[in-house]
Design a protein around this motif. Structure first.
Motif, PDB file in Angstrom:
ATOM      1  N   GLU A  39      19.384  40.648  35.356  1.00  0.00           N
ATOM      2  CA  GLU A  39      20.029  41.094  36.587  1.00  0.00           C
ATOM      3  C   GLU A  39      21.530  40.841  36.591  1.00  0.00           C
ATOM      4  OE1 GLU A  39      18.147  37.003  37.477  1.00  0.00           O
ATOM      5  OE2 GLU A  39      17.678  38.813  36.305  1.00  0.00           O
ATOM      6  N   PHE A  40      22.028  40.075  35.641  1.00  0.00           N
ATOM      7  CA  PHE A  40      23.471  39.848  35.539  1.00  0.00           C
ATOM      8  C   PHE A  40      24.204  41.061  34.950  1.00  0.00           C
ATOM      9  CE2 PHE A  40      23.960  34.898  35.357  1.00  0.00           C
ATOM     10  CZ  PHE A  40      23.350  34.809  36.598  1.00  0.00           C
ATOM     11  N   SER A 174      32.862  31.033  39.601  1.00  0.00           N
ATOM     12  CA  SER A 174      32.194  32.328  39.551  1.00  0.00           C
ATOM     13  C   SER A 174      33.159  33.389  40.054  1.00  0.00           C
ATOM     14  CB  SER A 174      30.935  32.332  40.410  1.00  0.00           C
ATOM     15  OG  SER A 174      30.323  33.617  40.397  1.00  0.00           O
ATOM     16  N   THR A 176      32.028  36.340  41.070  1.00  0.00           N
ATOM     17  CA  THR A 176      31.283  37.051  42.103  1.00  0.00           C
ATOM     18  C   THR A 176      30.002  36.268  42.374  1.00  0.00           C
ATOM     19  OG1 THR A 176      30.261  39.181  42.677  1.00  0.00           O
ATOM     20  CG2 THR A 176      30.188  38.530  40.363  1.00  0.00           C
ATOM     21  N   GLU A 178      26.950  36.721  42.698  1.00  0.00           N
ATOM     22  CA  GLU A 178      25.672  36.979  42.021  1.00  0.00           C
ATOM     23  C   GLU A 178      25.645  36.466  40.581  1.00  0.00           C
ATOM     24  OE1 GLU A 178      27.899  41.032  41.809  1.00  0.00           O
ATOM     25  OE2 GLU A 178      27.661  39.381  43.236  1.00  0.00           O
ATOM     26  N   ALA A 315      28.074  30.880  44.604  1.00  0.00           N
ATOM     27  CA  ALA A 315      27.110  31.446  43.668  1.00  0.00           C
ATOM     28  C   ALA A 315      25.819  30.667  43.660  1.00  0.00           C
ATOM     29  CB  ALA A 315      27.717  31.523  42.270  1.00  0.00           C
ATOM     30  N   ALA A 318      23.763  31.568  46.614  1.00  0.00           N
ATOM     31  CA  ALA A 318      23.251  32.934  46.571  1.00  0.00           C
ATOM     32  C   ALA A 318      22.058  33.105  45.655  1.00  0.00           C
ATOM     33  CB  ALA A 318      24.372  33.888  46.124  1.00  0.00           C
ATOM     34  N   ARG A 319      21.727  32.069  44.878  1.00  0.00           N
ATOM     35  CA  ARG A 319      20.605  32.169  43.942  1.00  0.00           C
ATOM     36  C   ARG A 319      19.280  32.300  44.662  1.00  0.00           C
ATOM     37  NH1 ARG A 319      21.665  27.134  40.123  1.00  0.00           N
ATOM     38  NH2 ARG A 319      19.401  27.245  39.982  1.00  0.00           N
TER      39      ARG A 319
END
Length: 319
Positions: A39-40, A174, A176, A178, A315, A318-319
């Motif tokens: 997904e990265f 990070s 961003t 995600e 980040a 957001a995990r």
């Protein structure tokens, strides 16, 4: 002009892929997902799941996507664990790089930016490491990275390979939310995981020969790092000659105690870290100069320590 990013589904690699996209250079990702995350990788970026040890697969991917250069980030990156798993480390980092170079030669790809490591220096006896500082790696990981540099050097003597190797230490933050650092061994995710789970972070040793007694290291933001990887790739694509190696260093280190203070401020979670015994082999201070990279590779510390912490925390949440 298309660049393959090996390890492009990982923490650093995924930032490099986005940095290529920001300047309009097409990228393709090769990753075996042993530590990376599918997904990265952005949906519009071609993804090839496989290992750099699979020469036929890599050769086919290079040809299929019209690749003209490779940013090589794939590898086993845990220095401490490499002491317990030397054969695995050498297979992934040395044999893997040799297979990748073989695939590149077969496909006619002649440019490489190699992700090396400040671990090649071991425990230097200078306050500020430069590219001329003697290499003396102290782990199979550090040794494997140095051998990787030698492989590129020797292949360049034998073929038309144009290359450079980028040495760096602690990559944090990070670009961003995600894209989080999910390593089980790096300081930032260890501290942030502890805070998120209500545990107290730990400092390993507070009796070093530094101003506050804790180790001093380089900490650089992952987005700044990615920018210089792309700058190196562009320079090679344009036919500019680069140094064989560059340090991506801050020039001014940060102590572990200072990191803890910034963590408390950046997360809003007050804590006093526990102090544990030293870890064997941890030097007092390792800080590298980034002057050569600033001159040639657009290397700039664009993010403050506070921004490194807050972006990493966002980040993590957001995990």
């Amino acid at each position: 002009m298309t660049w393959m990013v090996t390890g492009g589904a990982g923490y650093i690699g995924s930032h490099v892929v986005r940095a290529f996209g920001q300047v309009g250079i097409p990228a393709v990702v090769l990753d075996d997902l042993s530590s990376g995350h599918r997904e990265f990788v952005p949906e519009e970026v071609p993804f090839v799941q496989g290992s750099i040890l699979d020469t036929d697969l890599v050769t086919a991917a290079l040809r299929e996507h019209g690749v003209t250069g490779v940013v090589h980030l794939a590898g086993f990156k845990y220095a401490g664990v490499s002491v317990q798993r030397p054969l695995h480390t050498y297979e992934q980092n040395v044999t893997g790089t040799a297979h990748l170079l073989e695939a590149m030669q077969s496909a006619g790809v002649t440019r490489m930016v190699f992700s090396s490591s400040a671990a090649v220096y071991g425990t230097p006896d200078v306050d500020l490491v430069t590219e001329d500082t003697a290499t003396a790696p102290e782990s199979p990981y550090g040794e494997s990275k140095l051998i990787g540099e030698w492989l590129l050097r020797d292949q360049a003597r034998a073929t038309e390979l144009h290359h450079t190797s980028l040495r760096y230490f602690n990559v944090v933050g990070s670009g961003t939310p995600e894209l989080a650092d999910t390593s089980p061994h790096n300081l930032f995710p260890l501290v942030l995981d502890a805070l998120a789970e209500g545990r107290t972070p730990r400092i390993n040793g507070d009796d070093y020969a530094t101003p506050d007694g804790t180790c001093v290291r380089d900490y650089v933001h992952v987005a700044d790092l990615a920018t210089s990887h792309v700058a190196a790739a562009r320079a090679l694509s344009e036919g500019r000659e680069l140094q064989r190696v560059y340090n991506l260093g801050s020039g001014d280190g940060v102590s572990v105690r200072e990191i803890m203070t910034a963590m408390a401020q950046g997360t809003g979670i007050a804590f006093e870290p526990e102090v544990a015994p030293r870890r064997p082999g941890d030097p007092d201070r390792i800080v590298a100069s980034g002057e050569a990279a600033a001159r040639d590779l657009d290397w700039v510390m664009r993010h403050t320590l506070t921004e490194m912490v807050t972006s990493a925390w966002q980040a993590r949440q957001a995990r």
